[in-house]
Design an enzyme around this catalytic site. Structure first.
Site, PDB file in Angstrom:
ATOM      1  N   GLY A 158       0.659  -1.118   0.010  1.00  0.00           N
ATOM      2  CA  GLY A 158      -0.125  -0.130   0.005  1.00  0.00           C
ATOM      3  C   GLY A 158       0.646   1.219  -0.166  1.00  0.00           C
ATOM      4  O   GLY A 158       0.033   2.466   0.090  1.00  0.00           O
ATOM      5  N   GLN A 159       2.340   1.305  -0.227  1.00  0.00           N
ATOM      6  CA  GLN A 159       2.993   2.545  -0.137  1.00  0.00           C
ATOM      7  C   GLN A 159       2.563   3.198  -1.337  1.00  0.00           C
ATOM      8  O   GLN A 159       2.279   2.604  -2.299  1.00  0.00           O
ATOM      9  CB  GLN A 159       4.383   2.082   0.006  1.00  0.00           C
ATOM     10  CG  GLN A 159       4.983   1.535   1.116  1.00  0.00           C
ATOM     11  CD  GLN A 159       5.364   0.179   1.099  1.00  0.00           C
ATOM     12  OE1 GLN A 159       4.729  -0.705   0.863  1.00  0.00           O
ATOM     13  NE2 GLN A 159       6.763  -0.114   1.422  1.00  0.00           N
ATOM     14  N   GLU A 160       2.831   4.345  -1.164  1.00  0.00           N
ATOM     15  CA  GLU A 160       2.379   5.411  -2.301  1.00  0.00           C
ATOM     16  C   GLU A 160       3.138   4.842  -3.570  1.00  0.00           C
ATOM     17  O   GLU A 160       2.236   4.858  -4.833  1.00  0.00           O
ATOM     18  CB  GLU A 160       2.852   6.708  -2.226  1.00  0.00           C
ATOM     19  CG  GLU A 160       2.324   7.776  -3.040  1.00  0.00           C
ATOM     20  CD  GLU A 160       2.442   9.311  -2.722  1.00  0.00           C
ATOM     21  OE1 GLU A 160       3.272   9.396  -1.604  1.00  0.00           O
ATOM     22  OE2 GLU A 160       1.841  10.101  -3.208  1.00  0.00           O
ATOM     23  N   LEU A 220       3.654   1.941  -4.613  1.00  0.00           N
ATOM     24  CA  LEU A 220       2.989   0.774  -5.293  1.00  0.00           C
ATOM     25  C   LEU A 220       1.202   0.916  -5.513  1.00  0.00           C
ATOM     26  O   LEU A 220       1.051   0.251  -6.201  1.00  0.00           O
ATOM     27  CB  LEU A 220       3.004  -0.499  -4.166  1.00  0.00           C
ATOM     28  CG  LEU A 220       4.486  -0.719  -3.745  1.00  0.00           C
ATOM     29  CD1 LEU A 220       4.487  -1.508  -2.499  1.00  0.00           C
ATOM     30  CD2 LEU A 220       5.025  -1.478  -4.765  1.00  0.00           C
TER      31      LEU A 220
END
Ligand code: G3D
Ligand code: MG
Length: 162
Positions: A67-69, A71
Site C-alpha cells: 500500500g505504499q504510495e 505501489l
C-alpha cells in the site's frame, strides 16, 4: 485432462479477493489472521502476498497488495476477475483517511471492478481514540455507493475480533 483444464477448473471454482489499503493499515495481518488465526510478524509488503483460504468449501484466492504510495499506482494490475475487494482502514490514522477515500472511489470507478463487492475493515479498534466504523462510514460517504454491494465491519486484526 491436461494442465490447461485443471487450471481452468481451478479458476472457475476460486473467488478472487484483493486486500487493499494504505501501508500499515493491517492488510497482511488480516490475511494471516484469515489463514491461520494467528498473529504473524509482518514487514512492509513489497509487491504482493497471495494465499488461498477455504471457508465452507469455498476457495478464495486472497491477494494482499502493498500500500505504499509508490505501489498504489500498480493496484490496477491486480483487478481483472476480482469478485471481492477488502479495503483495510487504520482507524487511528485520521490524517490519511482522505487518501483512502480517494483510492476507494478510484477503484469503484475502474472498469475491471464494476461487479466487485466491497468489504471495509475498520481495523485497529483496540487503539485508544480510534474512529468508529460509523465515523469512517460517514467520512467515506459509503451510503452514496449504489453500484457496488458494500459492508463495513470494525475489527482488530491482532486478536481476530470482528
Ligand atoms: P499492511 O500490510 O497493511 O502494511 P501490517 O499492515 O499488517 O504489516 O500491519 C502494520 C502494523 O500494524 C503492524 O505493527 C501490525 O502488527 C499492526 N496492526 C495490524 N492490525 C492491528 C490491530 O488491529 N491493532 C493494533 N494495535 N495493531 C495492528 P508493527 O508494529 O509490526 O509495524
Ligand atoms: Mg503488508
Amino acid at each position: 485432462l491436461n494442465n490447461w483444464w485443471f487450471a481452468k477448473i481451478w479458476l472457475w471454482c476460486t473467488h478472487k479477493v484483493i486486500i487493499v489499503g494504505l501501508d500499515n493499515a493491517g492488510k497482511t495481518t488480516i490475511l494471516y489472521q484469515f489463514l491461520m488465526n494467528e498473529v504473524v510478524h509482518t514487514s512492509p509488503t513489497i509487491g504482493s502476498n497471495v494465499e488461498e483460504i477455504v471457508v465452507k468449501n469455498t476457495h478464495f484466492l486472497m491477494w494482499d497488495i502493498g500500500g505504499q504510495e509508490s505501489l498504489r499506482s500498480s493496484w490496477n494490475t491486480y483487478y481483472s476477475n476480482t469478485e471481492f475487494i477488502i479495503l483495510v482502514v487504520d482507524s487511528i490514522d485520521r490524517e490519511r483517511l482522505s487518501i483512502t477515500k480517494e483510492e476507494l472511489y478510484r477503484m469503484l470507478a475502474h472498469e475491471d471492478l464494476r461487479k466487485a463487492a466491497v468489504l471495509i475493515f475498520a481495523n485497529k479498534q483496540d487503539m485508544k481514540g480510534c474512529m468508529t466504523a460509523a465515523e469512517i462510514s460517514t467520512y467515506l460517504t459509503l451510503s452514496s455507493i449504489k453500484d457496488h454491494p458494500w459492508h463495513i465491519q470494525s475489527c482488530c486484526a491482532l486478536t481476530g475480533e470482528g
